[in-house]
Structures are given as structure tokens and as C-alpha cells.
Design a protein around this motif. Structure first.
Motif, PDB file in Angstrom:
ATOM      1  N   ILE A 222     -16.477   4.410  71.691  1.00  0.00           N
ATOM      2  CA  ILE A 222     -17.923   4.636  71.801  1.00  0.00           C
ATOM      3  C   ILE A 222     -18.370   5.208  73.131  1.00  0.00           C
ATOM      4  N   ASP A 223     -17.471   5.254  74.114  1.00  0.00           N
ATOM      5  CA  ASP A 223     -17.844   5.702  75.456  1.00  0.00           C
ATOM      6  C   ASP A 223     -17.222   7.069  75.742  1.00  0.00           C
ATOM      7  N   PRO A 224     -17.997   8.156  75.734  1.00  0.00           N
ATOM      8  CA  PRO A 224     -17.447   9.489  75.980  1.00  0.00           C
ATOM      9  C   PRO A 224     -16.766   9.638  77.342  1.00  0.00           C
ATOM     10  N   SER A 225     -17.090   8.778  78.308  1.00  0.00           N
ATOM     11  CA  SER A 225     -16.454   8.868  79.618  1.00  0.00           C
ATOM     12  C   SER A 225     -15.098   8.161  79.651  1.00  0.00           C
ATOM     13  N   ASN A 226     -14.785   7.422  78.610  1.00  0.00           N
ATOM     14  CA  ASN A 226     -13.494   6.739  78.536  1.00  0.00           C
ATOM     15  C   ASN A 226     -12.398   7.768  78.289  1.00  0.00           C
ATOM     16  N   PRO A 227     -11.289   7.737  79.028  1.00  0.00           N
ATOM     17  CA  PRO A 227     -10.238   8.752  78.846  1.00  0.00           C
ATOM     18  C   PRO A 227      -9.633   8.777  77.457  1.00  0.00           C
ATOM     19  N   TRP A 228      -9.778   7.680  76.716  1.00  0.00           N
ATOM     20  CA  TRP A 228      -9.214   7.627  75.365  1.00  0.00           C
ATOM     21  C   TRP A 228     -10.165   8.210  74.324  1.00  0.00           C
ATOM     22  N   TYR A 229     -11.412   8.380  74.667  1.00  0.00           N
ATOM     23  CA  TYR A 229     -12.408   8.817  73.691  1.00  0.00           C
ATOM     24  C   TYR A 229     -12.046  10.174  73.081  1.00  0.00           C
ATOM     25  N   LYS A 230     -11.551  11.088  73.908  1.00  0.00           N
ATOM     26  CA  LYS A 230     -11.254  12.441  73.441  1.00  0.00           C
ATOM     27  C   LYS A 230      -9.912  12.558  72.732  1.00  0.00           C
ATOM     28  N   THR A 231      -9.139  11.474  72.703  1.00  0.00           N
ATOM     29  CA  THR A 231      -7.864  11.546  71.989  1.00  0.00           C
ATOM     30  C   THR A 231      -8.050  11.612  70.477  1.00  0.00           C
ATOM     31  N   ALA A 232      -9.231  11.207  70.005  1.00  0.00           N
ATOM     32  CA  ALA A 232      -9.525  11.268  68.577  1.00  0.00           C
ATOM     33  C   ALA A 232     -10.023  12.670  68.244  1.00  0.00           C
ATOM     34  N   THR A 233      -9.097  13.583  67.988  1.00  0.00           N
ATOM     35  CA  THR A 233      -9.478  14.984  67.775  1.00  0.00           C
ATOM     36  C   THR A 233     -10.311  15.172  66.518  1.00  0.00           C
ATOM     37  N   GLN A 234     -10.133  14.270  65.525  1.00  0.00           N
ATOM     38  CA  GLN A 234     -10.943  14.313  64.310  1.00  0.00           C
ATOM     39  C   GLN A 234     -12.086  13.303  64.370  1.00  0.00           C
ATOM     40  N   GLY A 235     -12.250  12.648  65.520  1.00  0.00           N
ATOM     41  CA  GLY A 235     -13.316  11.667  65.681  1.00  0.00           C
ATOM     42  C   GLY A 235     -12.847  10.263  65.347  1.00  0.00           C
ATOM     43  N   TRP A 236     -13.596   9.276  65.839  1.00  0.00           N
ATOM     44  CA  TRP A 236     -13.348   7.869  65.508  1.00  0.00           C
ATOM     45  C   TRP A 236     -14.101   7.589  64.208  1.00  0.00           C
ATOM     46  N   PHE A 237     -13.396   7.617  63.102  1.00  0.00           N
ATOM     47  CA  PHE A 237     -14.019   7.710  61.781  1.00  0.00           C
ATOM     48  C   PHE A 237     -15.115   6.663  61.578  1.00  0.00           C
ATOM     49  N   TYR A 238     -14.744   5.401  61.605  1.00  0.00           N
ATOM     50  CA  TYR A 238     -15.725   4.355  61.299  1.00  0.00           C
ATOM     51  C   TYR A 238     -16.749   4.196  62.418  1.00  0.00           C
ATOM     52  N   ALA A 239     -16.310   4.228  63.657  1.00  0.00           N
ATOM     53  CA  ALA A 239     -17.239   4.045  64.771  1.00  0.00           C
ATOM     54  C   ALA A 239     -18.352   5.078  64.727  1.00  0.00           C
ATOM     55  N   GLN A 240     -18.011   6.302  64.360  1.00  0.00           N
ATOM     56  CA  GLN A 240     -19.014   7.351  64.274  1.00  0.00           C
ATOM     57  C   GLN A 240     -19.852   7.214  63.008  1.00  0.00           C
ATOM     58  N   ALA A 241     -19.189   6.963  61.882  1.00  0.00           N
ATOM     59  CA  ALA A 241     -19.922   6.855  60.620  1.00  0.00           C
ATOM     60  C   ALA A 241     -20.917   5.707  60.647  1.00  0.00           C
ATOM     61  N   MET A 242     -20.593   4.641  61.378  1.00  0.00           N
ATOM     62  CA  MET A 242     -21.447   3.457  61.420  1.00  0.00           C
ATOM     63  C   MET A 242     -22.351   3.431  62.648  1.00  0.00           C
ATOM     64  N   GLY A 243     -22.340   4.507  63.417  1.00  0.00           N
ATOM     65  CA  GLY A 243     -23.256   4.636  64.542  1.00  0.00           C
ATOM     66  C   GLY A 243     -23.033   3.624  65.656  1.00  0.00           C
ATOM     67  N   PHE A 244     -21.775   3.255  65.898  1.00  0.00           N
ATOM     68  CA  PHE A 244     -21.498   2.246  66.923  1.00  0.00           C
ATOM     69  C   PHE A 244     -21.875   2.722  68.324  1.00  0.00           C
ATOM     70  N   LYS A 245     -21.772   4.010  68.579  1.00  0.00           N
ATOM     71  CA  LYS A 245     -22.100   4.516  69.918  1.00  0.00           C
ATOM     72  C   LYS A 245     -23.572   4.292  70.238  1.00  0.00           C
ATOM     73  N   GLU A 246     -24.424   4.408  69.223  1.00  0.00           N
ATOM     74  CA  GLU A 246     -25.855   4.176  69.422  1.00  0.00           C
ATOM     75  C   GLU A 246     -26.200   2.686  69.332  1.00  0.00           C
ATOM     76  N   LEU A 247     -25.405   1.956  68.567  1.00  0.00           N
ATOM     77  CA  LEU A 247     -25.688   0.541  68.351  1.00  0.00           C
ATOM     78  C   LEU A 247     -25.267  -0.329  69.521  1.00  0.00           C
ATOM     79  N   VAL A 248     -24.062  -0.140  70.027  1.00  0.00           N
ATOM     80  CA  VAL A 248     -23.495  -1.032  71.040  1.00  0.00           C
ATOM     81  C   VAL A 248     -23.933  -0.599  72.432  1.00  0.00           C
ATOM     82  N   LYS A 249     -24.645  -1.485  73.093  1.00  0.00           N
ATOM     83  CA  LYS A 249     -25.117  -1.211  74.451  1.00  0.00           C
ATOM     84  C   LYS A 249     -24.009  -1.420  75.463  1.00  0.00           C
ATOM     85  N   SER A 250     -23.246  -2.509  75.312  1.00  0.00           N
ATOM     86  CA  SER A 250     -22.168  -2.793  76.255  1.00  0.00           C
ATOM     87  C   SER A 250     -21.172  -3.771  75.653  1.00  0.00           C
TER      88      SER A 250
END
Length: 534
Positions: free
Chosen positions: A124-152
């Protein structure tokens, strides 16, 4: 006179080893499964065959489901508290959980809060070095809007984690029982970062789960060994082998021959013979599963809802269910089955009506029909025992209203990739609930955020529908949530981004000497409690 017998140390050890071997033979459970896993870091994927091979076998979550149910229970978190406003979750972790010791990684500590923070933040954190390793995206995290949902996600101390949300989210605890929230090792991630081998997280897995990864041969087998330090106790079986066979008839023959002990997704046409075989068991259960034709609503003429309505009315569901599932299914009208709470039974079931379908096509400007393509995967799945036959029957049904169909079989991984990119016209697909909440069917597959990241293969975005999903997730009152989901189903029925087909029953077959295996309503397969007596 008492005679004394003595043995050399070596002879004693050999004798004890022989006795131990005789008393405790190695127990190997061989499972005939339908597809190769896409990888072993399930956060990147969503197929059940991948979940079985990764999140179910190798990993754990903070919470999980009691086998065979959608009832939540403690897992890596032994307890938790939720704040009155529903936005703060505090988890207290077990202190005795060990990561697997592997040839490529030797853990120096037990699982702790750092692992939880890493496993969630990387998605969920674009600044995390692992975030970009998902070349097709983090399927569920993105589909379920976790980046917008989880504050910390914060480490309070070694064994306490606090998750802050930006808004209340009723399904959140159940969401944390899903495979994509599996807890991975921060220590292993750090090692891979230093070695510049981040890809190894997906191919050389390290978990805390009931089984330890040993070897994978693509399209052939996956081999595991029991985890001797598993926090719930070492599994009763010593070895677990997944033998991959897309053809259900091949899997059944292997089961009958004793080459497999468990067979996933037997063809419904074979259920009576399995039940009649005194050496086999057929384990059946109701599943929170839907099978449908997912159409690309951005491709003309399927961008016209009148066309989609016409296709839905052209489907002969009773005949489809009889031929494809041997009547081991019920007709589908709404996105999820009647056993899912909030099902809208007031919506009139879809029925065959060729005349009305033709009128709708004419009204949409296609009185003579049109040409389209249906993609299918090879083999079988938990949502559909025969996708190709399903497509061929739809081909015959649609021909009656002038729609000409070309059926195309595409390898499963390629099909998913191309459908996420929007190349498809339509695909025979299905969905099994991941957590027992209606939101899991709707937000993952039909939300506007899902359309943006590719998980919404229909590429349909309806703002009122999407707002209902958001409002329902933020509401804690079940009656109010139910009313919102019922309204959402009305919108679905009017627009039909899916052509509903059927809701199948779930079944698996085992040899008589296998115990501890259950049919899950989520159609996942865990062997942590399995045993075999030979």
C-alpha cells in the motif's frame, strides 16, 4: 539366574530406528490438483490453485477461518481490540511462532511486529521498495482499496501492532483472514534487498505455515514437508505433494489407482460413481461461488446494456446446469448465491426468452446479431467443472438470437494477464468468496477502483453502484448494510456486466483412509489437519 543382554551403541541405534520406522511410517498425502500455482507470494495473485499452494500451505494471517466455515478465529494474533469508532485495530501477536528454516534463509528470531508491518506496507505504500515489484499490481490490495483505506500500520512493540484506518470498514477483520494478508519475514526481505534478489520472495518462499516448501516443477508437482515447529502443532502428515493434472478424468483415474489420495474438483457427472466406490469418499458442501460470462463492457457492442440483457435472456440455464454440472448447481441471477447474507430474493430470476432477447438486440441496433469471442481456460476449476463446454453451450444459445461466437482456449496465466489488460471480449470466469462478506464479490470484481487496476475484468464503473459499496463498507449495522447491498444488486441486474450462469456445489474426493479434509464454502483447500492411514 538373570540373563543380561547387551547391544553395541550402533546396534541399539539401528534397532531403535527400525522400531521407530515401523511404528511411525512416513505419511505422504498426494493431492491431484487442477492447475499450477502462479507463484508463492499470494499477494500478487488471486487464483484458488495459487492460494492452496501458497497462503494455505506455507503462510498464516493475523486471523483465519475455522476449517470448513467462514467463522473467524485467532491465528498469528492471539487477541485484538477494535476502537469504538471502528478505525483502530490493535493486535497482540503470539510469541512462539517461527519462520521456516530454508537452504536460502536461516531465521534468527521468531515472528514479530516488524513482519506484520512489512507484509502489509509493501502493498500500500508507493515509497516502499517492494511496492514496485508487483509489475501487475497487488491484486487484492488494489481491488479492495487498501491504499486509500489504511492510514498506517505501526509497530507498538515486538508483539503488538496497531492498524489505523481512514474510515470505518466493516469487513476489515474478515479481509485480514484472506490470503493476500499473509505474514512474510521482514528479515528475509532485508536479506533479499541486500542480495538484489527481490523476485525470490515469490519463488523461494519462507513462511510460518503448516508446511515447508521443498520443490516445484511447473505443470507437474509441488512438494512440501510438515513444519515441525508449527505453532498449532506439527501436521499429522509428514509430506504433502500436489500433483498437477488439468483434466478431471485424469485426476479421478489417479485417485482410483492410488496415485493420489485427494482429488480436487471431480466432474459432477462422476459423483455417483465416486459415491458408489467403497474405496472412495465424496465430500460435498455448499459454496459461496458464482460462475458467469464476464463481458468487456468497453468493447462495442457489449458496451450497450441492452445487448448484455439480450445475451442473459438467451441462456438456457436449466439445460446448461444439467449438461455441465449434472444438476449440481443452481441458476444464477444475482452476483452471489442465496446462501450469502444480503441476497436480494425480490429480484426476478433470469429465464430463457428468445423473443425478448431478439427485440432487445434490434432495439440496440443489431437486428441481425453480431460476432463475438469467448475465452476459456483449459481444464476445470472450483467455479466451473467444464469451462469449454460451458462456452460451447453459450455459443449454441447465442446463435439462436443471431450472435456468432468463436470459442478460444487460452492458458490460465496468459488469460488472466490479457483480460486484466482489457484484450478480451468475454471470458467464462467464476468467483468464490474469500471471506464470507458480500463486499468480497462486489468490490473486488465490480468496483471503479477495480476497473482502474485491472481486477474488474468487466471494466464496468457505475458511480451510484460504487457509492453503495463504499457506504456499505463504512456501515457497521448489518441491516443497513443488507439494504445497501440489495439496492446494489438491483443496479447490477439492470446493467449486467456479467452474464449470470450458475452457482455450483463444492466437492472433492478422497480415498477412504484420508481424514481431516473438509469442503470449504470459500473453496480453499487446507491440509493442516489431514491424516492418512495406510
Amino acid at each position: 539366574m538373570i540373563k543380561k543382554f547387551t547391544l553395541s551403541v550402533g546396534a541399539s541405534l539401528l534397532l531403535m530406528a527400525g522400531l521407530a520406522s515401523a511404528a511411525d511410517p512416513v505419511k505422504t498425502l498426494k493431492v491431484c490438483t487442477e492447475a499450477s500455482p502462479d507463484g508463492f507470494d499470494y499477494s500478487l495473485y488471486h487464483a484458488n490453485s495459487t492460494a492452496d499452494a501458497s497462503s494455505e500451505a506455507l503462510y498464516n494471517r493475523l486471523v483465519d477461518f475455522k476449517p470448513g466455515t467462514t467463522e473467524l478465529r485467532p491465528a498469528l494474533a492471539e487477541s485484538w481490540e477494535i476502537s469504538p469508532d471502528g478505525k483502530t485495530y490493535t493486535f497482540h501477536l503470539r510469541k512462539d511462532v517461527q519462520f521456516h528454516t530454508m537452504p536460502w534463509f536461516k531465521p534468527t528470531r521468531n515472528m514479530n511486529a516488524d513482519d506484520v508491518v512489512y507484509s502489509l506496507q509493501r502493498q500500500i505504500d508507493p515509497s516502499n521498495p517492494w511496492y514496485k515489484t508487483a509489475t501487475q499490481g497487488w491484486f487484492y490490495a488494489q481491488a479492495m482499496g487498501f491504499k486509500e483505506l489504511v492510514k498506517s500500520v505501526e509497530r507498538v512493540d515486538d508483539h503488538t501492532v496497531r492498524i489505523e484506518l481512514n474510515r470505518p470498514e466493516s469487513p476489515f477483520l474478515a479481509d485480514l483472514a484472506m490470503g493476500f494478508t499473509s505474514i512474510l519475514s521482514r528479515e528475509y526481505a532485508t536479506q533479499l534487498e541486500k542480495e538484489n534478489k527481490l523476485r525470490d520472495m515469490d519463488v523461494k518462499p519462507v513462511g510460518t505455515g503448516p508446511f515447508v516448501f521443498k520443490r516445484y516443477s511447473k505443470d507437474q508437482m509441488v512438494r512440501y514437508e510438515a513444519n515441525p515447529t508449527y505453532f498449532r502443532g506439527k501436521p499429522k502428515i509428514d509430506q504433502l505433494i500436489f500433483s498437477i493434472a488439468p483434466d478431471a478424468s485424469v485426476r479421478l483415474q489417479r485417485l482410483k489407482a492410488g496415485e493420489c489420495d485427494v482429488m480436487l474438483y471431480p466432474s459432477p457427472q462422476d459423483w455417483p460413481a465416486i459415491e458408489a466406490n467403497d474405496k472412495l469418499n465424496l465430500i460435498k458442501g455448499n459454496a459461496l461461488t458464482s460462475s458467469y460470462l464476464q463481458v468487456n463492457t468497453q468493447k462495442p457492442p457489449l458496451d450497450n446494456k441492452l445487448v448484455r440483457q439480450a445475451l442473459a435472456l438467451a441462456v438456457d440455464r436449466p439445460n446448461l446446469i444439467k449438461v455441465v454440472t449434472a444438476n449440481a448447481a443452481s441458476p444464477m441471477t444475482n452476483p452471489y448465491p442465496p446462501s450469502q447474507w444480503s441476497y436480494n430474493s425480490d429480484i426476478k430470476p433470469l429465464e430463457l426468452n428468445i423473443d425478448k432477447a431478439k427485440k432487445l438486440l434490434a432495439e440496440a441496433g443489431h437486428p441481425n446479431g453480431f460476432d463475438m469471442e469467448i475465452w476459456v481456460r483449459p481444464g476445470t476449476s472450483g467455479s466451473n467443472p467444464n469451462p469449454k463446454l460451458t462456452a460451447e453451450m453459450l455459443q449454441a444459445d447465442f446463435k439462436k438470437i443471431g450472435v456468432n461466437v468463436n470459442v478460444k482456449t487460452i492458458e490460465w496465466g496468459e488469460l488472466l494477464r490479457r483480460a486484466r489488460d482489457g484484450e478480451h471480449t468475454s471470458v467464462v470466469l467464476g468467483w468464490a468468496s474469500d471471506n464470507g462478506d458480500p463486499d468480497n464479490f462486489l468490490s473486488n470484481n465490480l468496483s471503479c477502483s477495480g476497473m482502474e487496476d485491472g481486477s474488474n475484468f468487466s471494466r464496468w464503473c457505475d458511480k451510484p453502484f460504487d457509492q453503495l459499496l463504499k457506504d456499505a463498507r463504512a456501515e457497521s449495522d448489518v441491516a443497513k448494510r443488507t439494504a445497501m447491498y440489495k439496492q446494489a444488486q438491483v443496479i447490477f441486474q439492470e446493467n449486467l456486466p456479467w452474464i449470470p450462469l450458475f452457482h455450483p456445489l463444492n466437492a472433492l474426493a478422497t480415498s477412504k483412509n484420508v481424514s481431516g479434509v473438509v469442503a470449504s464454502p470459500l473453496t480453499l483447500n487446507s491440509y493442516a489437519d489431514a491424516d492418512i492411514n495406510k
